[in-house]
Design a protein around this motif. Structure first.
Motif, PDB file in Angstrom:
ATOM      1  N   THR A  81      20.186  13.803   4.400  1.00  0.00           N
ATOM      2  CA  THR A  81      21.612  13.947   4.105  1.00  0.00           C
ATOM      3  C   THR A  81      21.943  15.413   3.856  1.00  0.00           C
ATOM      4  OG1 THR A  81      21.748  11.691   3.242  1.00  0.00           O
ATOM      5  CG2 THR A  81      23.476  13.229   2.556  1.00  0.00           C
ATOM      6  N   ARG A  86      24.017  11.738   8.866  1.00  0.00           N
ATOM      7  CA  ARG A  86      24.872  10.730   8.237  1.00  0.00           C
ATOM      8  C   ARG A  86      24.283   9.352   8.484  1.00  0.00           C
ATOM      9  NH1 ARG A  86      30.605  11.221  10.080  1.00  0.00           N
ATOM     10  NH2 ARG A  86      30.741  13.350  10.694  1.00  0.00           N
ATOM     11  N   LYS A  99      24.051   4.986  -0.218  1.00  0.00           N
ATOM     12  CA  LYS A  99      23.272   5.989   0.522  1.00  0.00           C
ATOM     13  C   LYS A  99      23.055   5.587   1.982  1.00  0.00           C
ATOM     14  CE  LYS A  99      20.281   8.067  -2.963  1.00  0.00           C
ATOM     15  NZ  LYS A  99      18.855   8.294  -3.273  1.00  0.00           N
TER      16      LYS A  99
END
Length: 129
Positions: A81, A86, A99
Protein backbone atom coordinates in the motif's frame (compact mmCIF):
# COMPACT_ATOMS: atom_id res chain seq x y z
CA UNK A 1 6.12 -36.98 -20.46
CA UNK A 2 6.39 -33.64 -18.65
CA UNK A 3 7.61 -34.97 -15.32
CA UNK A 4 11.08 -33.47 -15.74
CA UNK A 5 10.07 -30.31 -17.61
CA UNK A 6 10.49 -26.91 -15.96
CA UNK A 7 7.09 -25.46 -16.83
CA UNK A 8 6.40 -21.76 -16.47
CA UNK A 9 3.41 -19.46 -16.46
CA UNK A 10 2.70 -16.51 -18.75
CA UNK A 11 0.09 -13.82 -19.18
CA UNK A 12 -0.49 -10.75 -21.32
CA UNK A 13 -0.52 -7.04 -20.58
CA UNK A 14 -1.64 -4.04 -22.59
CA UNK A 15 1.54 -1.96 -22.02
CA UNK A 16 4.87 -3.70 -21.48
CA UNK A 17 6.80 -0.70 -20.10
CA UNK A 18 4.03 0.22 -17.67
CA UNK A 19 3.96 -3.40 -16.50
CA UNK A 20 7.76 -3.49 -16.12
CA UNK A 21 7.72 -0.40 -13.91
CA UNK A 22 4.90 -1.81 -11.77
CA UNK A 23 6.56 -5.19 -11.23
CA UNK A 24 9.91 -3.60 -10.42
CA UNK A 25 8.89 -0.57 -8.40
CA UNK A 26 5.65 -1.55 -6.68
CA UNK A 27 6.24 -5.28 -6.27
CA UNK A 28 10.04 -5.21 -5.99
CA UNK A 29 10.60 -8.04 -8.46
CA UNK A 30 13.68 -8.53 -10.59
CA UNK A 31 12.51 -8.09 -14.19
CA UNK A 32 14.47 -8.66 -17.39
CA UNK A 33 13.60 -8.10 -21.03
CA UNK A 34 14.23 -10.73 -23.68
CA UNK A 35 16.69 -9.27 -26.15
CA UNK A 36 15.15 -8.72 -29.56
CA UNK A 37 11.69 -9.65 -28.30
CA UNK A 38 8.89 -7.79 -26.55
CA UNK A 39 8.81 -10.12 -23.56
CA UNK A 40 9.42 -9.57 -19.86
CA UNK A 41 10.61 -12.24 -17.48
CA UNK A 42 9.59 -11.88 -13.84
CA UNK A 43 12.26 -13.62 -11.77
CA UNK A 44 10.42 -15.34 -8.95
CA UNK A 45 12.11 -17.12 -6.04
CA UNK A 46 12.34 -20.84 -6.70
CA UNK A 47 13.75 -20.65 -10.19
CA UNK A 48 10.79 -20.64 -12.57
CA UNK A 49 10.30 -17.28 -14.23
CA UNK A 50 6.94 -15.91 -15.29
CA UNK A 51 6.73 -14.61 -18.86
CA UNK A 52 4.79 -11.40 -19.57
CA UNK A 53 4.02 -10.40 -23.15
CA UNK A 54 2.17 -7.50 -24.77
CA UNK A 55 -1.13 -8.08 -26.50
CA UNK A 56 -2.88 -5.31 -28.42
CA UNK A 57 -6.37 -6.55 -27.60
CA UNK A 58 -5.47 -7.65 -24.04
CA UNK A 59 -8.40 -8.66 -21.86
CA UNK A 60 -7.48 -9.29 -18.22
CA UNK A 61 -8.48 -12.60 -16.72
CA UNK A 62 -11.37 -12.63 -14.28
CA UNK A 63 -9.37 -14.86 -11.93
CA UNK A 64 -6.08 -14.63 -10.05
CA UNK A 65 -3.13 -15.15 -12.42
CA UNK A 66 -0.28 -14.87 -9.89
CA UNK A 67 -0.13 -15.46 -6.13
CA UNK A 68 2.65 -14.27 -3.83
CA UNK A 69 2.88 -16.34 -0.62
CA UNK A 70 3.83 -14.33 2.48
CA UNK A 71 4.31 -15.12 6.16
CA UNK A 72 2.60 -11.94 7.42
CA UNK A 73 -0.22 -10.69 5.20
CA UNK A 74 -0.73 -7.49 7.20
CA UNK A 75 2.92 -6.49 6.80
CA UNK A 76 2.86 -7.31 3.08
CA UNK A 77 -0.36 -5.37 2.46
CA UNK A 78 0.92 -2.39 4.46
CA UNK A 79 4.21 -2.31 2.52
CA UNK A 80 2.55 -2.68 -0.89
CA UNK A 81 0.00 0.00 0.00
CA UNK A 82 2.90 2.36 0.81
CA UNK A 83 4.30 1.57 -2.65
CA UNK A 84 1.03 2.58 -4.32
CA UNK A 85 -0.66 -0.80 -4.75
CA UNK A 86 -4.43 -0.63 -4.25
CA UNK A 87 -6.15 -3.69 -2.88
CA UNK A 88 -9.53 -4.83 -4.13
CA UNK A 89 -12.60 -4.76 -1.93
CA UNK A 90 -15.14 -7.58 -2.00
CA UNK A 91 -18.49 -8.11 -0.29
CA UNK A 92 -20.39 -11.32 0.18
CA UNK A 93 -18.78 -14.68 0.84
CA UNK A 94 -15.22 -13.37 0.41
CA UNK A 95 -15.78 -10.06 2.21
CA UNK A 96 -12.56 -8.15 2.70
CA UNK A 97 -11.71 -5.81 5.57
CA UNK A 98 -10.71 -2.14 5.29
CA UNK A 99 -7.19 -3.15 4.16
CA UNK A 100 -8.57 -5.42 1.44
CA UNK A 101 -7.77 -8.67 3.27
CA UNK A 102 -10.13 -11.62 3.31
CA UNK A 103 -9.55 -13.18 6.72
CA UNK A 104 -10.39 -16.79 7.39
CA UNK A 105 -10.22 -18.71 10.61
CA UNK A 106 -11.68 -21.74 8.87
CA UNK A 107 -9.37 -23.84 6.65
CA UNK A 108 -12.41 -24.88 4.60
CA UNK A 109 -12.85 -21.27 3.43
CA UNK A 110 -9.18 -20.90 2.54
CA UNK A 111 -6.24 -18.81 3.74
CA UNK A 112 -6.00 -15.10 4.46
CA UNK A 113 -5.64 -13.41 1.08
CA UNK A 114 -5.67 -9.93 -0.48
CA UNK A 115 -6.14 -9.24 -4.18
CA UNK A 116 -4.81 -6.41 -6.35
CA UNK A 117 -4.50 -5.65 -10.05
CA UNK A 118 -1.48 -4.84 -12.18
CA UNK A 119 -1.78 -1.86 -14.57
CA UNK A 120 -3.31 -4.14 -17.24
CA UNK A 121 -6.06 -5.34 -14.88
CA UNK A 122 -4.58 -8.78 -14.22
CA UNK A 123 -5.56 -9.99 -10.75
CA UNK A 124 -2.79 -10.99 -8.38
CA UNK A 125 -2.73 -11.76 -4.68
CA UNK A 126 -0.71 -11.93 -1.53
CA UNK A 127 -1.65 -15.08 0.31
CA UNK A 128 -0.66 -15.94 3.86
CA UNK A 129 1.10 -19.27 4.32
Amino acid sequence: MFGQTKAFSSFSVSNLQEAKEFYQQQLGLEVSEESGMSILRLHIAGGNDVMVYPKANHMPATFTVLNFPVKDIDAAVDELTKRGVRFMQYDGELKTDEKGIFRSDDKERGPNIAWFEDPAGNIMSVIEE
